[in-house]
Motif scaffolding. Structure first.
Motif, PDB file in Angstrom:
ATOM      1  N   GLY A 182      19.975  43.653   5.160  1.00  0.00           N
ATOM      2  CA  GLY A 182      19.784  42.272   4.754  1.00  0.00           C
ATOM      3  C   GLY A 182      19.778  41.332   5.945  1.00  0.00           C
ATOM      4  N   ASN A 183      20.388  40.152   5.784  1.00  0.00           N
ATOM      5  CA  ASN A 183      20.468  39.210   6.888  1.00  0.00           C
ATOM      6  C   ASN A 183      21.807  39.352   7.611  1.00  0.00           C
ATOM      7  OD1 ASN A 183      22.313  38.044   5.152  1.00  0.00           O
ATOM      8  ND2 ASN A 183      21.128  36.176   4.782  1.00  0.00           N
ATOM      9  N   GLN A 184      22.063  38.464   8.566  1.00  0.00           N
ATOM     10  CA  GLN A 184      23.286  38.569   9.358  1.00  0.00           C
ATOM     11  C   GLN A 184      24.538  38.528   8.481  1.00  0.00           C
ATOM     12  OE1 GLN A 184      23.628  35.695  12.501  1.00  0.00           O
ATOM     13  NE2 GLN A 184      25.744  36.220  12.981  1.00  0.00           N
ATOM     14  N   LYS A 185      24.543  37.643   7.497  1.00  0.00           N
ATOM     15  CA  LYS A 185      25.727  37.477   6.652  1.00  0.00           C
ATOM     16  C   LYS A 185      26.028  38.736   5.846  1.00  0.00           C
ATOM     17  CE  LYS A 185      27.669  34.435   3.097  1.00  0.00           C
ATOM     18  NZ  LYS A 185      27.424  33.226   2.255  1.00  0.00           N
ATOM     19  N   CYS A 227      28.501  42.633  14.078  1.00  0.00           N
ATOM     20  CA  CYS A 227      27.780  43.912  13.964  1.00  0.00           C
ATOM     21  C   CYS A 227      26.265  43.698  13.976  1.00  0.00           C
ATOM     22  CB  CYS A 227      28.192  44.641  12.688  1.00  0.00           C
ATOM     23  SG  CYS A 227      29.860  45.305  12.721  1.00  0.00           S
ATOM     24  N   TYR A 228      25.821  42.642  13.320  1.00  0.00           N
ATOM     25  CA  TYR A 228      24.389  42.346  13.261  1.00  0.00           C
ATOM     26  C   TYR A 228      23.831  42.113  14.660  1.00  0.00           C
ATOM     27  CZ  TYR A 228      20.047  40.093  11.665  1.00  0.00           C
ATOM     28  OH  TYR A 228      18.736  39.752  11.439  1.00  0.00           O
ATOM     29  N   ALA A 229      24.564  41.376  15.480  1.00  0.00           N
ATOM     30  CA  ALA A 229      24.121  41.086  16.850  1.00  0.00           C
ATOM     31  C   ALA A 229      23.978  42.368  17.659  1.00  0.00           C
ATOM     32  CB  ALA A 229      25.109  40.140  17.527  1.00  0.00           C
ATOM     33  N   HIS A 230      24.883  43.325  17.464  1.00  0.00           N
ATOM     34  CA  HIS A 230      24.792  44.615  18.160  1.00  0.00           C
ATOM     35  C   HIS A 230      23.542  45.380  17.714  1.00  0.00           C
ATOM     36  CE1 HIS A 230      28.528  44.914  20.483  1.00  0.00           C
ATOM     37  NE2 HIS A 230      29.100  44.231  19.508  1.00  0.00           N
ATOM     38  N   ALA A 231      23.237  45.317  16.429  1.00  0.00           N
ATOM     39  CA  ALA A 231      22.063  46.022  15.918  1.00  0.00           C
ATOM     40  C   ALA A 231      20.774  45.423  16.500  1.00  0.00           C
ATOM     41  CB  ALA A 231      22.036  45.953  14.388  1.00  0.00           C
ATOM     42  N   ILE A 232      20.715  44.094  16.573  1.00  0.00           N
ATOM     43  CA  ILE A 232      19.537  43.431  17.149  1.00  0.00           C
ATOM     44  C   ILE A 232      19.412  43.773  18.632  1.00  0.00           C
ATOM     45  CG2 ILE A 232      18.437  41.222  17.636  1.00  0.00           C
ATOM     46  CD1 ILE A 232      18.501  42.047  14.664  1.00  0.00           C
ATOM     47  N   ASN A 233      20.529  43.820  19.326  1.00  0.00           N
ATOM     48  CA  ASN A 233      20.512  44.203  20.744  1.00  0.00           C
ATOM     49  C   ASN A 233      19.971  45.619  20.922  1.00  0.00           C
ATOM     50  OD1 ASN A 233      21.351  43.878  23.647  1.00  0.00           O
ATOM     51  ND2 ASN A 233      22.708  45.573  23.079  1.00  0.00           N
TER      52      ASN A 233
END
Length: 239
Positions: A97-100, A111-117
């Motif tokens: 889904g989204n970041q939230k 965790c979302y930021a790590h996945a995007i990285n």
């Protein structure tokens, strides 16, 4: 963590196959002509040495075998990518889904930021990436955001999947499971997005029986599912 929780976690780890046992499994499967492997979890990079050892063992038995690694991206860095780059055919990153909703499912902010990285690093290294996205009632409204993210990062495939009902997934089945109406909505969304995003292969293992009867070729992918304790299950791409 309580003493009882620690004991349960320790006993669970004791049941997991060690690297030597996984090497035997890899050898047996390759000798029996299995030609593609996906190493998943939980999170396989919690034990990086075991994961790299298993990849090396599979390739040692047959260098032409395809290996895909599926991770949440939390532990991905340049050093790790260089160790596996020549031995994997592709990388799966979890984006739910989204970041939230992504961070909510894991109970950890960031965790979302790590996945995007991780997506950015793999794109830079020209390693093929697919996105695996868990569909729950909470993430269902944000499916198209996942597809747009894939398009922006030149990801070629997105697979929408159910929650595997092990561990915390099993404990929260009532919250995360999909009902018939939600499955119908999911199927319609996927058909719509396939028409819009023609350069991305979109698929799902969350289906209801009518879809399965009408489009079986999209769902029936015979393979084996081997759990961390060595239990072997027949697995056909849908629950």
């Amino acid at each position: 963590i309580s003493e009882s929780d620690y004991k349960l976690k320790y006993e669970s780890l004791q049941k997991e196959l060690n690297l030597g046992e996984w090497q035997i499994v890899a050898s047996d499967l390759v000798k029996n002509r299995f030609n593609a492997f996906t190493i998943s979890g939980g999170e396989p990079l919690l034990n990086i040495d075991k994961t790299i050892g298993l990849i090396d063992a599979i390739k040692k038995n047959n260098s032409k075998v395809k290996i895909y690694l599926f991770s949440n991206g939390f532990f991905i860095n340049v050093s790790f990518i260089k160790k596996i780059k020549n031995n994997i055919s592709g990388m799966g990153i979890s984006i739910d889904g989204n970041q939230k909703t992504h961070d909510w499912l894991r109970g950890v902010n960031g965790c979302y930021a790590h996945a995007i990285n991780a997506l950015t690093l793999f794109k830079k290294e020209a390693i093929p990436v697919f996105i695996q996205s868990m569909v729950t009632p909470q993430t269902l409204p944000y499916m198209e955001e996942v597809i747009k993210l894939a398009a922006d990062n030149k990801v070629k495939a997105v697979r929408f999947s159910h929650v595997d009902y092990y561990g915390r997934g099993k404990e929260n089945k009532g919250t995360l499971g999909m009902n018939h109406n939600e499955l119908t909505t999911l199927d319609k969304k996927i058909m719509k997005m396939k028409k819009i995003y023609k350069n991305i292969y979109v698929t799902s293992n969350l289906v209801y029986q009518e879809s399965l009867r009408n489009r079986p070729e999209e769902f029936l992918i015979p393979n084996l599912h081997i759990l961390s304790d060595g239990t072997v299950l027949p697995w056909y791409g849908f629950p």
